[in-house]
Design an enzyme around this catalytic site. Structure first.
Site, PDB file in Angstrom:
ATOM      1  N   GLU A  74     -10.893   3.917   3.488  1.00 23.67           N
ATOM      2  CA  GLU A  74      -9.953   4.730   2.708  1.00 23.67           C
ATOM      3  C   GLU A  74     -10.215   4.475   1.231  1.00 23.67           C
ATOM      4  OE1 GLU A  74      -6.184   5.780   5.536  1.00 23.67           O
ATOM      5  OE2 GLU A  74      -5.860   4.159   4.118  1.00 23.67           O
ATOM      6  N   GLU A 128      -9.204   4.172  -2.321  1.00 24.32           N
ATOM      7  CA  GLU A 128      -7.963   3.951  -3.061  1.00 24.32           C
ATOM      8  C   GLU A 128      -8.255   3.258  -4.388  1.00 24.32           C
ATOM      9  OE1 GLU A 128      -4.727   2.165  -0.992  1.00 24.32           O
ATOM     10  OE2 GLU A 128      -5.283   2.982   0.972  1.00 24.32           O
ATOM     11  N   ARG A 144      -8.668   3.545  13.304  1.00 27.76           N
ATOM     12  CA  ARG A 144      -7.738   4.642  13.627  1.00 27.76           C
ATOM     13  C   ARG A 144      -7.208   4.576  15.050  1.00 27.76           C
ATOM     14  NH1 ARG A 144      -6.447   5.908   8.583  1.00 27.76           N
ATOM     15  NH2 ARG A 144      -8.268   6.503   7.354  1.00 27.76           N
ATOM     16  N   THR A 181      -9.440  -5.725   3.651  1.00 26.19           N
ATOM     17  CA  THR A 181      -9.268  -4.805   2.530  1.00 26.19           C
ATOM     18  C   THR A 181     -10.243  -5.274   1.456  1.00 26.19           C
ATOM     19  OG1 THR A 181      -6.913  -4.581   3.048  1.00 26.19           O
ATOM     20  CG2 THR A 181      -7.607  -3.881   0.842  1.00 26.19           C
ATOM     21  N   ASP A 192       0.844  -1.183   0.000  1.00 25.92           N
ATOM     22  CA  ASP A 192       0.000   0.000   0.000  1.00 25.92           C
ATOM     23  C   ASP A 192       0.888   1.245   0.000  1.00 25.92           C
ATOM     24  OD1 ASP A 192      -2.419   1.260  -0.117  1.00 25.92           O
ATOM     25  OD2 ASP A 192      -2.756   1.235   2.037  1.00 25.92           O
ATOM     26  N   ASP A 207      -9.225   0.446   1.867  1.00 23.13           N
ATOM     27  CA  ASP A 207      -8.261   0.061   2.896  1.00 23.13           C
ATOM     28  C   ASP A 207      -8.863   0.409   4.260  1.00 23.13           C
ATOM     29  OD1 ASP A 207      -5.929  -0.535   4.278  1.00 23.13           O
ATOM     30  OD2 ASP A 207      -5.046   1.431   3.895  1.00 23.13           O
ATOM     31  N   HIS A 228      -3.937  14.043   1.183  1.00 24.56           N
ATOM     32  CA  HIS A 228      -4.247  13.127   2.289  1.00 24.56           C
ATOM     33  C   HIS A 228      -3.122  13.151   3.326  1.00 24.56           C
ATOM     34  CE1 HIS A 228      -5.539   9.518   4.438  1.00 24.56           C
ATOM     35  NE2 HIS A 228      -4.354   8.980   4.221  1.00 24.56           N
ATOM     36  N   LYS A 281      -5.049  -2.125  10.204  1.00 25.27           N
ATOM     37  CA  LYS A 281      -5.334  -2.232   8.774  1.00 25.27           C
ATOM     38  C   LYS A 281      -5.599  -3.672   8.322  1.00 25.27           C
ATOM     39  CE  LYS A 281      -3.876   2.025   7.312  1.00 25.27           C
ATOM     40  NZ  LYS A 281      -4.635   2.912   6.406  1.00 25.27           N
ATOM     41  N   GLN A 333      -4.589   1.834  15.150  1.00 27.28           N
ATOM     42  CA  GLN A 333      -3.446   2.293  14.358  1.00 27.28           C
ATOM     43  C   GLN A 333      -2.605   3.328  15.111  1.00 27.28           C
ATOM     44  OE1 GLN A 333      -4.771   3.915  10.576  1.00 27.28           O
ATOM     45  NE2 GLN A 333      -2.706   4.503   9.948  1.00 27.28           N
ATOM     46  N   GLU A 392     -10.254  12.424   7.771  1.00 28.08           N
ATOM     47  CA  GLU A 392     -10.087  13.792   7.269  1.00 28.08           C
ATOM     48  C   GLU A 392     -11.401  14.561   7.316  1.00 28.08           C
ATOM     49  OE1 GLU A 392      -7.588  13.631   3.403  1.00 28.08           O
ATOM     50  OE2 GLU A 392      -8.075  11.553   3.895  1.00 28.08           O
TER      51      GLU A 392
END
Lengths: 446, 446
Positions: free
Chosen positions: A213, A215, A251, A271, A141, A247, A148, A267, A254, A387
């Site tokens: 996420e 992606e 949080r 996925t 990844d 993904d 970002h 993570k 993480q 975000e």
């Protein structure tokens, strides 16, 4: 990659809904996936999406409905395309794939003599279930969106949002292959350690800051030998195609675990990828110049070239939608959370590949690269809730009045993407969809 | 795991050199690997090391030299053991493996009636070439040595060597599967970006700080479903066995790239493992109590148990040797750089597994976990040159007068390990050996 007759915006297919303005899969797209009839115990095999149908490539090969693919480079491609994973097809490289694409494009066009024979090889997408398109040997990844990285960096280091290596190094890390699932599979809320603010000791429990996420995924085609490198201008030839990739990220897990070796349990619980891979060749018309913001350092020589500057970026519009349990109950359409574009990435696909292999690391057919969250320059273009909610400080209000800082159980997240260019077809990517299932909490894990 | 007759220290084998005091592979060991005759185009297949021989398990199955394994749980194990990778064997779980071990132990003992039939199934190790024992679906590297983490942390953050999560979280990250190679394969010096001290911009070139890391590798046996967790006291049953692992590291690449997502090109150019996997069952006699230094926090409930405290650690002596080109030319024996013991790890194998899966991440048969560099408490027990040379500041002087801060081209690094316990056999792990080859420098990559 040059444009050819398969890219002609005027082509129409004898598969009726392949000509709908809203379809993701016009005859110019022809993405590959692995499918079988839903609920059956048929073998998994390769197919190509066309309108609302799947063209069964194993059946097409067996029925000899594609006589042009009986010999020559396309024959090898068609044989590989009928296998239960696409790794061998991916490893063939551009020429056989291009030959097969041309044959499929001609056979699916309005008026093609193959129509009656191929009709028997169509399966409605609604009747098909999809599997992972490849046996993914390694999943890497990246972190290619400056917007970002800057926004996330600000949340963690307000005075120093962007680390000094960001503009030099296409930052990436290895992810988990075993938990990559295909669109539609449920995503169980993970549990794990987190350190509550102001606490002396961590606690264990279900993640309270579960996020998505947005992606793109890049499937590697031809690989390279261990100890060799892929030069920037050769990188494109090593890309089989692109899909959507979510993904999922916890949080809180993480934040507590990621120093000093990077993300792990935050993570690797899931996925989600979309089942259809839009090939490199199909994407050729949507290539655009790659640029650096004025004043930023130019990349080191192994990460820049004339070809990159001319056509190194891809114009792919990316969107995230949410559908909550209440929205579902009220029959409300999913709500769009953000819209961004892959052309805003700071590092291109070719740069990801050239960097990944500069040290001699070998890529293999079917390897998957994630682009990292694709956020645009405007705050509303952010590809994650982290975000959009400013680290959970500012809840989002959905049109039905519900609020979200992070994901609730029952929330469905849907990623979509499309390429558009004047005079060319609109290509879609289908979707990457996943629904959050409640944590399986073990009393003895606390 | 209980001890049984296969662990009896008094057992002797009819394979003559299996009874040598110096052998790594007495009849109490019986490690599995994948081999074929060197230079042949035979199929790869499973074998068991015994003294200086390999017992060919495919041949043993075909010749019916093991009648006891014709039915029952051992039959499935023997069938799987003849395959070109051991994933299926690993996935069978403890009972079939134990049944096969017992049959092999009895058949290889002095006076066994199977001797004449099995003799035809022996291949000299000198005549065999070895392959990776499994198709490794995911490789996770941990960081379980407090001594290593503290020493490396001091080099980077003298005032704050150990991060606050270390004593709570068994830190780990995902590594690269494609570049895992078996002992004996060359390791090409990687090239990549590094930031020279005091520079404004990074440079690209061959790594100048190439290092080894002394680790053990853990092969997963039975897996778990995505979304489920493996409880601490069940973890042992998910371990197939252990091997040696050298996590080659380019410290200059790593230092520049690793923030914020962890090591990438500094590690993924090569990982060397030893070809023989010493099984969980063979290691049973060498289990010792797991303890925490006084004053350290006790692990969270999912990471501790009575069983862990009683027998959660393993007494495995670990050593690193270097052989330089000059030493080779002068016919000098490799020089031992360090000696440490896996019993000094801060986090055990069971804790690694329970933590890895607490969030629902699925492990699959044949997955590989690295323990992280195993450094002991004394400075001379450090398992990497980074530590031994204090970040390159203090060169080591070898007995022939050569100096090393990091590895030179032509250097061979050899990892070895052994278990010893009064009244039991000495089990060895063979070796993980790799020689540094010069960088393949591309003029256009600068």
């Amino acid at each position: 990659m040059d444009l050819n007759e398969t890219h002609d915006g005027g082509l129409r297919s004898w598969v009726p809904d392949a000509n709908d303005a809203a379809t993701d899969f016009p005859v110019q797209n022809l993405p590959f996936g692995i499918f079988r009839r839903r609920g059956s115990s048929e073998s998994w095999r390769g197919g190509v999406a066309i309108g609302g149908q799947v063209l069964d490539l194993a059946a097409a090969a067996a029925s000899c409905a594609l006589p042009a693919a009986r010999t020559g480079p396309a024959a090898a491609a068609l044989a590989c395309a009928g296998q239960p994973v696409l790794n061998d097809l991916m490893g063939l490289g551009a020429a056989p794939l291009g030959a097969l694409r041309l044959i499929l494009s001609r056979a699916l066009r309005m008026g093609a003599p193959q129509q009656s024979a191929l009709q028997a090889c169509l399966v409605r997408q609604d009747d098909a279930e999809m599997a992972l398109p490849a046996r993914i040997g390694d999943y890497t990844d990246f972190y290619t969106s400056l917007h970002h990285a800057t926004r996330v960096g600000k949340l963690m280091r307000p005075d120093n949002p962007l680390l000094p290596n960001y503009k030099w190094v296409p930052i990436g890390y290895h992810g988990r292959c075993s938990s990559i699932v295909v669109s539609g599979e449920g995503v169980r809320r993970p549990q794990g350690q987190r350190m509550p603010p102001g606490s002396e000791a961590p606690v264990v429990g279900p993640s309270e800051r579960l996020d998505y996420e947005l992606e793109l995924g890049v499937f590697i085609g031809r690989g390279n030998e261990l100890g060799s490198s892929i030069a920037l201008d050769d990188a494109q030839a090593h890309v089989f195609g692109l899909c959507l990739l979510n993904d999922w990220s916890a949080r809180d897990l993480q934040a507590w675990e990621y120093q000093p070796l990077g993300p792990f349990l935050g993570k690797n619980f899931a996925t989600t990828i979309s089942p259809w891979i839009v090939t490199s060749e199909a994407l050729a018309p949507y290539r655009v110049p790659w640029t650096r913001p004025a004043g930023d350092p130019q990349p080191l020589p192994y990460l820049q070239s004339q070809q990159l500057r001319e056509s190194g970026a891809l114009d792919i519009e990316l969107a995230v939608y949410i559908e909550t349990q209440r929205m579902r109950a009220a029959n409300v359409q999913p709500h769009r959370l953000s819209l961004s574009n892959f052309r805003d990435c700071y590092w291109s696909v070719a740069q990801m590949i050239a960097h990944h292999s500069v040290n001699g690391c070998n890529l293999r057919p079917g390897d998957l690269l994630g682009t990292g969250t694709q956020s645009g320059p405007a705050p509303a273009q952010a590809g994650s809730l982290l975000e959009l909610s400013q680290g959970g400080r500012q809840p989002l209000t959905l049109p039905n009045g519900e609020q979200r800082r992070f994901l609730d159980d029952g929330d469905v997240i849907i990623l979509r993407a499309a390429c558009r260019r004047e005079g060319y077809a609109r290509l879609g990517f289908g979707e990457a969809r996943g629904r959050i299932e409640p944590a399986r909490w073990q009393a003895d894990a606390g």
